[in-house]
Design a protein around this motif. Structure first.
Motif, short mmCIF file in Angstrom:
data_model
loop_
_atom_site.label_atom_id
_atom_site.label_comp_id
_atom_site.label_asym_id
_atom_site.label_seq_id
_atom_site.Cartn_x
_atom_site.Cartn_y
_atom_site.Cartn_z
N THR A 49 0.86 -1.18 0.00
CA THR A 49 0.00 0.00 0.00
C THR A 49 0.90 1.24 0.00
O THR A 49 2.06 1.16 0.39
CB THR A 49 -0.91 0.05 1.24
OG1 THR A 49 -0.11 0.30 2.41
CG2 THR A 49 -1.65 -1.27 1.43
N LEU B 10 -10.49 -5.70 -1.89
CA LEU B 10 -9.81 -6.63 -0.98
C LEU B 10 -10.02 -8.08 -1.41
O LEU B 10 -9.25 -8.96 -1.01
CB LEU B 10 -10.30 -6.41 0.44
CG LEU B 10 -9.92 -5.02 1.01
CD1 LEU B 10 -10.53 -4.84 2.40
CD2 LEU B 10 -8.41 -4.84 1.07
N HIS C 101 3.04 -2.15 4.37
CA HIS C 101 1.94 -1.19 4.57
C HIS C 101 2.52 0.21 4.79
O HIS C 101 2.91 0.57 5.90
CB HIS C 101 1.09 -1.62 5.75
CG HIS C 101 -0.10 -0.75 6.00
ND1 HIS C 101 -0.93 -0.29 5.00
CD2 HIS C 101 -0.61 -0.24 7.16
CE1 HIS C 101 -1.89 0.45 5.52
NE2 HIS C 101 -1.71 0.51 6.83
N LEU D 259 -7.69 -4.07 5.88
CA LEU D 259 -6.60 -4.83 5.25
C LEU D 259 -6.24 -6.05 6.09
O LEU D 259 -6.15 -7.18 5.59
CB LEU D 259 -5.39 -3.91 5.09
CG LEU D 259 -4.14 -4.48 4.43
CD1 LEU D 259 -4.38 -4.74 2.95
CD2 LEU D 259 -2.97 -3.51 4.61
#
Length: 300
Positions: free
Chosen positions: A6, A59, A72, A100
């Motif tokens: 991400t 997702l 992340h 997540l």
């Protein structure tokens, strides 16, 4: 090995992506983005052949991808504490991360979660949390959710990377070093604080290098006895902002036109923050000294 990421269009992410590309074809990557078109423009398929970009809400694609590792980096970063920032900040820094983690519970191959914190979570040093800003308070809060999900079911290993004062590379917004560089031989002075803060300045390529190292040396982190270990990403050297200005002048041959004390320190500003790099339980260390990093700024 499969890696999900991400925050690839953010400051560290933009400098990380070329390093991940250089790891080679043994890795497959899935990135989650608020703006998929932007990701595809910055990292075209013709070059980033082992990368696929999807929206942060997709997702199901993450579960189908079934990553071994998640990096992340996504966050909203600001020193502002105004009411308007509360909802988007919590949505980005907590809600999205929890969604997540929830989705990752369905991924059988998932082993390692690399979280990103901030040195400003520790206003008086790294021994205890005391956030300087609302932003860093959300980073500290999110750690509790990571620990919770790591304790569910079969669990997973997680670590938190704690970058210190990052500079250099491809910028997404202006930062301290940019304002200082713009002041060189400028006709009008730039208002700054008194510049007494002693901080650990680390080049973004070194910060990105830690995340690339975590991918390439995942077994090293999975073998750690402690879950939730912190890795403080700095050089271990403190430099005052005034000393940085003097170094810029020396390297550039120009004069900083700065009105020292023209701005007040922010409430709860951190006056001293140097990474305790000796505590890092891995083979990574920063490679770029401040002098070389500033030289790169003027030669990019």
């Amino acid at each position: 090995m499969k890696i999900a990421l991400t925050g690839i269009t953010g400051f560290v992410g933009m400098n990380l992506m070329p390093q991940l590309l250089a790891l080679g074809s043994d890795y497959e990557f899935l990135t989650l983005n608020i703006d998929v078109d932007e990701a595809e423009r910055k990292y075209p398929k013709a070059q980033y052949t082992n990368f696929r970009h999807v929206h942060t809400t997709d997702l199901d694609a993450l579960v189908a991808f079934n990553p071994d590792i998640v990096l992340h980096l996504a966050t909203i970063t600001t020193a502002a504490n105004n009411t308007e920032i509360i909802h988007p900040m919590i949505a980005a820094n907590i809600e999205f991360g929890v969604l997540l983690l929830d989705a990752l519970q369905k991924c059988d191959n998932f082993k390692l979660f690399v979280n990103t914190g901030s040195f400003a979570e520790y206003r008086f040093g790294p021994d205890h949390f005391d956030s300087a800003y609302l932003y860093t308070a959300t980073k500290t809060a999110f750690r509790a959710f990571v620990a919770y999900y790591a304790g569910l079911g079969r669990g997973f290993k997680y670590i938190t990377a704690v970058p210190y004062s990052v500079y250099g590379g491809t910028m997404t917004v202006k930062r301290l070093f940019d304002y200082m560089a713009e002041s060189l031989d400028a006709p009008s002075p730039v208002d700054m604080t008194k510049g007494e803060q002693v901080l650990d300045f680390i080049h973004v390529d070194d910060v990105a290098g830690f995340f690339a190292y975590a991918v390439a040396h995942a077994d090293e982190f999975l073998a750690l006895e402690q879950n939730g270990a912190e890795f403080h990403l700095g050089t271990g050297v403190g430099t005052s902002i005034r000393e940085v200005a003097a170094l810029m002048e020396e390297i550039s041959g120009k004069k900083c036109n700065i009105n020292w004390g023209g701005r007040e320190y922010r409430e709860r500003d951190i006056m001293h923050a140097v990474a305790p790099v000796e505590k890092n339980q891995c083979g990574w260390k920063a490679q770029i000294c401040l002098e070389d990093g500033i030289s790169r700024m003027f030669n990019r």
